[in-house]
Design a protein around this motif. Structure first.
Motif, short mmCIF file in Angstrom:
data_model
loop_
_atom_site.label_atom_id
_atom_site.label_comp_id
_atom_site.label_asym_id
_atom_site.label_seq_id
_atom_site.Cartn_x
_atom_site.Cartn_y
_atom_site.Cartn_z
N ASP A 144 43.82 44.03 60.55
CA ASP A 144 43.94 45.00 59.72
C ASP A 144 44.54 44.76 58.32
O ASP A 144 45.38 43.89 58.36
CB ASP A 144 44.67 46.27 60.57
CG ASP A 144 44.25 46.92 61.93
OD1 ASP A 144 42.95 46.52 61.87
OD2 ASP A 144 44.80 47.30 62.51
N ILE A 145 43.87 45.30 57.47
CA ILE A 145 44.39 45.17 56.08
C ILE A 145 45.34 46.04 55.61
O ILE A 145 44.94 47.30 55.57
CB ILE A 145 43.06 44.85 55.14
CG1 ILE A 145 42.41 43.46 55.59
CG2 ILE A 145 43.70 44.72 53.96
CD1 ILE A 145 41.18 43.38 55.14
N SER A 146 46.33 45.70 55.15
CA SER A 146 47.44 46.40 54.33
C SER A 146 47.22 47.02 53.26
O SER A 146 46.31 46.46 52.41
CB SER A 146 48.71 45.83 54.37
OG SER A 146 48.83 44.93 53.52
N LEU A 147 47.97 48.14 52.61
CA LEU A 147 47.92 48.83 51.49
C LEU A 147 48.08 47.46 50.14
O LEU A 147 47.43 47.45 49.38
CB LEU A 147 48.71 49.94 51.04
CG LEU A 147 48.64 50.58 49.89
CD1 LEU A 147 47.42 50.76 49.22
CD2 LEU A 147 49.80 51.63 49.68
N ASP A 148 49.06 46.94 50.41
CA ASP A 148 49.38 45.97 49.33
C ASP A 148 48.46 44.89 49.22
O ASP A 148 48.40 44.29 48.11
CB ASP A 148 50.98 45.45 49.91
CG ASP A 148 51.98 46.20 49.44
OD1 ASP A 148 51.80 47.08 49.14
OD2 ASP A 148 53.01 45.72 50.07
#
Length: 579
Positions: free
Chosen positions: A154-158
């Motif tokens: 999963d890829i975070s907003l940051d």
């Protein structure tokens, strides 16, 4: 379509915007049509008044697949207009629950892409976007490489705010979220859109490669000068709307600083002094501390690597006494072989001292010289080294750099032969590291400096200047690696027995006299002998500090004048084989 439920509405809308892409749009549409799904989808193509034959190509596909393809053909270019008509028209075409995106110069390669992503989002409602990996195709060079090397996660907003993590052609997301995004006063570009979607659910990344992202002249933006200003605009928009953390701002500032630098370099090369000055001023005023730190860092690096370290090592190697010849702990005889010529003789003793000072000693260090050189005419500093294990042969035909391997491999057939260059200082673990690699890979050629052959979409080698220089990512034996002599190369006993016919002085002189690395690579390719990189911190040993040594390097001619490609072409014809 045979697996689609009868009379069902499209579950997925494929959004494809095109402009002036007659060369690529057919590939793009074919990538949509190969999709195998158990649900209906629609292909929504918007041609923004292309002046070429793009619209004609789309019409042919639309006529052939009227139930799947729907297209809009503008009579004036809307993208360049300040209003929102372009976005409104394109969005109104989309009716599916999910939206997939692919620009007209990109294309899909995996027929299961849509089915896989829909299955994921349907079974994971907590996710707002599914993204996959892709291949980047550089249109000007033919080079292909993965867009990302990251694992599934999963890829975070940051992470999304800092840089692009996946190609646009790889995404699938909810149409409802897109409509909500368009109602916001958010910046209108891909990274911003993915960032907004992350507020609606998690972002999933799958490393499977399912698309091709073209980059280069005529397709994706490739103007570094213009991109510097675009990058600044994007950066300002993200800071204003998303209000990222201090860490994200810092990371984005470094990227923008780099974009300014690249834009300035591009402007200088083009002779565009106005943009060069403008971007320099932007760099200094916006990032004064970064600019100063970077300038100091580059100067320090240059001074250390080009002046201080070579000076110290050259002086120390020449003047410090060394232990001399030691017995080797190797199970097999090891011959270190090199060649030289008069312009290098005054500093040759420095290189050979470093070869005699190895932690693992060679059985012999042999210097091969051409027939016209008299041994008693050599510098005394060099002749003295004969008492410490150096042997000098002056019975060679002048094959230039080929002399360092040509005679040793034939003279010492049962021994390991390690070649060295004459203008560098080798670290004392040099030979030991090569020998340890040999013990692990006895049927491979081991090298401390390797380049990797870069290939195009058809698996053909591209121009030498686009190969991966000093590749450190391939840790297993590979036919795509080429051993570079200056780092040191180990050849196991009898490694060229099957290619002995290529030990031909006439052929070498006529075809590849100044590029021994390339000639040897073809000999290895004929036999199917792979190269393995020997991990080390300094792939290119320290060059001996001497003006004449620096100016006489062959790479200045071969690489900078692009002659390597000529040698490759000549070798391909002679060996009747392609790399």
């Amino acid at each position: 379509m045979s697996k689609w439920p009868a009379n069902a509405a499209p579950l997925v809308s494929i959004r494809c915007t095109v402009y002036n892409q007659e060369q690529y749009v057919a590939d793009c549409i074919e990538g949509f049509l190969i999709q195998e799904t158990n649900f209906p989808f629609e292909i929504c193509i918007h041609d923004d008044a292309s002046p070429d034959k793009t619209a004609d190509i789309i019409r042919k596909y639309e006529a052939k697949y009227p139930k799947v393809i729907k297209a809009v053909y503008e009579t004036e270019n809307l993208w360049s207009k300040p209003d929102t008509r372009f976005t409104q028209i394109v969005t109104s075409m989309l009716t599916g629950k999910y939206i997939a995106m692919c620009e007209g110069d990109d294309y899909w390669t995996d027929p299961h892409k849509l089915q896989r992503q829909v299955d994921f989002l349907e079974s994971h409602p907590e996710y707002s976007l599914s993204a996959e990996n892709g291949t980047v195709l550089f249109t000007e060079t033919g080079v292909v490489q993965p867009f990302s090397n990251e694992p599934e996660r999963d890829i975070s907003l940051d992470e999304l705010l800092i840089k692009r993590r996946f190609p646009t052609a790889s995404v699938l997301f909810h149409r409802a979220h897109l409509l909500e995004y368009l109602e916001q006063d958010a910046p209108r570009f891909d990274t911003s859109q993915w960032a907004f979607l992350s507020s609606k659910g998690k972002i999933h990344y799958n490393p499977v490669i399912s698309s091709v992202y073209r980059r280069g002249s005529g397709v994706t933006e490739n103007n570094r000068i213009r991109w510097a200003y675009t990058s600044e605009e994007f950066n300002n928009g993200i800071n204003k709307f998303y209000k990222p953390s201090k860490a994200v701002r810092k990371a984005r500032d470094k990227i923008l600083f780099y974009d300014f630098q690249q834009g300035r370099i591009a402007a200088r090369k083009k002779g565009d002094k106005a943009n060069e000055r403008k971007l320099l001023l932007k760099t200094i005023t916006r990032f004064p501390i970064l600019f100063i730190k970077n300038w100091i860092k580059q100067r320090k690096k240059h001074l250390y690597l080009e002046c201080i370290k070579p000076k110290i090592l050259t002086w120390a190697t020449r003047h410090f006494f060394f232990e001399g010849k030691k017995s080797s702990n190797a199970d097999k005889s090891i011959i270190v072989s090199l060649t030289s010529y008069p312009a290098r003789f005054k500093t040759l003793d420095i290189c050979i001292k470093s070869l005699l000072n190895q932690k693992l000693s060679a059985s012999k260090v042999v210097l091969y010289l051409s027939k016209d050189i008299q041994i008693d005419s050599l510098p005394k500093s060099l002749l003295k080294l004969q008492s410490y294990g150096l042997e000098i042969r002056n019975n060679c035909e002048d094959l230039k750099p080929h002399k360092k391997y040509f005679y040793a491999i034939q003279e010492f057939k049962d021994s390991i032969v390690v070649t060295a260059d004459d203008d560098v200082i080798y670290p004392n673990d040099w030979l030991d590291s090569l020998y340890k690699s040999y013990l692990q890979h006895p049927n491979c050629i081991s090298a401390r400096r390797v380049h990797r052959i870069t290939r195009d979409a058809n698996n053909k080698a591209v121009s030498y200047q686009h190969w991966e220089i000093e590749c450190k990512s391939v840790l297993q034996p590979s036919m795509d690696l080429i051993a570079i002599g200056v780092g040191g190369v180990l050849y196991p006993p009898h490694i060229f027995d099957k290619a002995i016919q290529y030990f031909n002085t006439t052929s070498i002189k006529e075809i590849c006299l100044n590029a021994d690395d390339i000639w040897l690579k073809y000999m290895e390719t004929v036999q199917g002998t792979p190269v393995v990189w020997v991990p080390n911190k300094q792939c290119h040993p320290t060059t001996i500090f001497d003006k004449q040594v620096k100016e006489s390097a062959l790479f200045k001619t071969n690489l900078k004048e692009n002659k390597n490609d000529q040698y490759i072409q000549a070798c391909a014809s002679h060996f009747n084989i392609n790399l």
